[in-house]
Design an enzyme around this catalytic site. Structure first.
Site, mmCIF file in Angstrom:
data_model
loop_
_atom_site.group_PDB
_atom_site.id
_atom_site.type_symbol
_atom_site.label_atom_id
_atom_site.label_comp_id
_atom_site.label_asym_id
_atom_site.label_seq_id
_atom_site.Cartn_x
_atom_site.Cartn_y
_atom_site.Cartn_z
ATOM 1 N N GLU A 322 0.105 -0.631 8.156
ATOM 2 C CA GLU A 322 1.133 0.366 7.840
ATOM 3 C C GLU A 322 0.614 1.805 7.791
ATOM 4 O O GLU A 322 0.986 2.573 6.910
ATOM 5 C CB GLU A 322 1.781 0.020 6.486
ATOM 6 C CG GLU A 322 2.479 -1.327 6.504
ATOM 7 C CD GLU A 322 3.005 -1.746 5.147
ATOM 8 O OE1 GLU A 322 4.164 -2.183 5.079
ATOM 9 O OE2 GLU A 322 2.265 -1.643 4.138
HETATM 10 C C1 ACM Z 1 0.982 -5.725 4.097
HETATM 11 O O1 ACM Z 1 1.779 -6.449 3.489
HETATM 12 N N1 ACM Z 1 1.264 -4.449 4.259
HETATM 13 C C2 ACM Z 1 -0.262 -6.252 4.625
#
Ligand code: ACM
Length: 503
Positions: A322
């Site tokens: 992310e």
């Molecule tokens: C995640 O849940 N961002 C690895």
């Protein structure tokens, strides 16, 4: 010496001797084992344990047997048994190493004269002991609870990586809480604890060369309550505690995103030289390390060097998820640097599935949490895989719409859905030997207390522990649900909280 034999010896008349009959035990607890064992062969006769159990070792180093006896002694004592070390191998309970077995494989033989646990290595002997311990726990409260039906149980794990992740960054949990969790998970043959040690909301591991990471970056947590962090001394103690229970700790420093706590602690790590405020919300994807600054790489070098020195196990996790405000070019530069750094320290790097954009190869482990496409890219480059998709393995997902804590972005995760899947069936075309295992994950945006941890973790974690240990061909949802009933009672006896929606 068994109760049966004691009783018989103390009887003096032939008449009474004739009346001496063995206590009965049908061995039904063996069918309730979780994870289920590979093969169970019931035999004639029983062995009755007394409150004091003599134990012996063959093929263990003195050091290994001392550590082993301390740990299993504590576990036995908690169940009302004292273990006493015998020098002779013919003890009530004998552990031996058999080089022809795999390290984690064991054979538990309960005979009428005593119990033998044979294993390929101390880890297998320890898992054999967990099986015996679980049988005794399952029999607790029943007639002849300490009487064991003669049997041979042969068992080995489906996967080498059987992990649980705890996010101590969104909410911090003290070492004692983590140790308690280790004690709970070890009964279910989990062998890895992944600790998510840094995120936007907090930096939780002392780095001596960068003290402000914890002095400032560890101050708060989600919701603005006091945070906390592990000193290196506390962390080393935790790692040793886990290791003595055959659990490797995998530390994670998440980068290049999820780094607000670090960026807030050191202005020079920011491209504009300005430190952001500490963050106590739960949004993701707004922070990034600065790929253009030399100091970023000095920082990463120092962090991973100190982390590797505290990591006896094989893996270090570099995050990589992310990073929504990092350009692709910068992402690859930073992730590749971290992967190489971890490799140069003699460790195997692990990263979330996005790292497939970087230089992953057979020396890398990619953790599938969200993207099949990334995961395919990773295994085609030769990477090993941990299969832990959010839709099945994220224990911070609510059970259903009534669940008071937890998130639901990956959907509700019922007890059935957390069990009814298989790591090798989710990604097309991957060869089975590239999958090293699976993990149950607990992110802690909404998890602030020990009872919150237990409520979301139990009983779903039992299902994922079984997926990691027991062969797919042997497992079924119906069998799991039937055995779970016994295990909920067991959790009650151990005073472990769990979600009670089943009742
Ligand atoms: C995640 O849940 N961002 C690895």
């Amino acid at each position: 010496m068994s109760i049966a034999r004691n009783l018989c010896l103390s009887l003096f008349s032939a008449l009474m001797l004739a009346a001496c009959s063995q206590p009965k035990q049908d061995g039904s607890a063996y069918e309730a084992l979780m994870p289920m064992a590979e093969t169970i062969l019931l035999k004639e006769g029983v062995f009755a344990l007394e409150e004091s159990i003599t134990i012996g070792f063959e093929g263990f180093s003195v050091e290994a047997s001392e550590s082993f006896i301390k740990v299993i002694g504590d576990q036995a004592l908690a169940q009302g048994f004292a273990v006493v070390k015998e020098e002779a191998i013919k003890s009530d309970l004998s552990f031996s190493i058999e080089p022809n077995l795999e390290p984690e494989q064991y054979v538990l033989e309960i005979g009428t004269e005593g119990i033998d646990i044979k294993a390929g290595a101390a880890s297998g002997a320890y898992f054999g002991w967990q099986t015996l311990r679980q049988i005794l726990l399952l029999q607790e409260g029943q007639p002849n609870a300490n009487v064991l039906r003669a049997a041979e149980i042969s068992d080995k794990p489906a996967y080498e990586y059987r992990s649980v992740m705890l996010d101590v960054a969104r909410h911090f949990f003290e070492p004692e809480v983590v140790k308690q969790l280790i004690d709970q998970l070890t009964l279910y043959k989990v062998n890895t604890l992944h600790l998510h040690l840094s995120d936007d909301q907090g930096w939780r591991i002392e780095i001596k060369k960068w003290p402000n990471l914890t002095a400032h970056g560890g101050l708060t947590e989600v919701g603005g309550t006091d945070g906390g962090y592990f000193t290196q001394e506390q962390y080393n103690d935790l790692v040793a505690y886990a290791k003595s229970r055959f659990i490797d700790v995998v530390p994670e420093i998440d980068l290049p995103g999820h780094t607000n706590a670090a960026l807030s602690s050191y202005p020079e790590l920011n491209c504009d030289g300005i430190a952001p405020e500490l963050y106590t919300g739960i949004e993701v994807g707004f922070s990034t390390l600065c790929a253009d600054k030399e100091i970023t790489y000095t920082f990463l070098n120092d962090v991973f060097e100190e982390l590797a020195a505290m990591t006896p196990g094989p893996y270090i996790h570099i995050g990589g998820d992310e990073s929504h405000v990092t350009s692709e070019e910068d992402y690859v530069k930073l992730v590749d640097f971290a992967l190489d750094k971890v490799r140069s320290l003699g460790k195997t790097p692990v990263g979330w599935d996005e790292i497939a954009h970087g230089a992953v190869d057979q020396t890398t482990v990619s953790q599938y949490w969200a993207s099949q496409e990334n995961t395919e890219k990773a295994y085609k480059k030769g990477a090993k895989l941990i299969i832990s998709p959010a839709i099945h393995a994220y224990l911070d997902m609510k059970y259903d719409s009534l669940t008071p804590i937890g998130l639901k972005w990956a959907g509700y995760l019922s007890i059935d859905k957390a069990y009814d899947w298989s790591p090798d069936a989710l990604v097309e075309g991957v060869s089975a030997d590239q999958i090293i295992g699976t993990e149950a994950l607990l992110w802690t945006e909404t998890v602030a207390t020990v009872s919150d941890i237990q409520y979301l973790m139990f009983p779903r974690v039992l299902g994922i522990a079984e997926i990691a240990w027991s062969k797919k061909e042997k497992r079924s949802l119906a069998s799991y649900k039937a055995r779970l009933e016994s295990h909920l009672k067991l959790l009650d006896r151990l005073q472990i909280g769990y979600y009670k929606g089943l009742e």
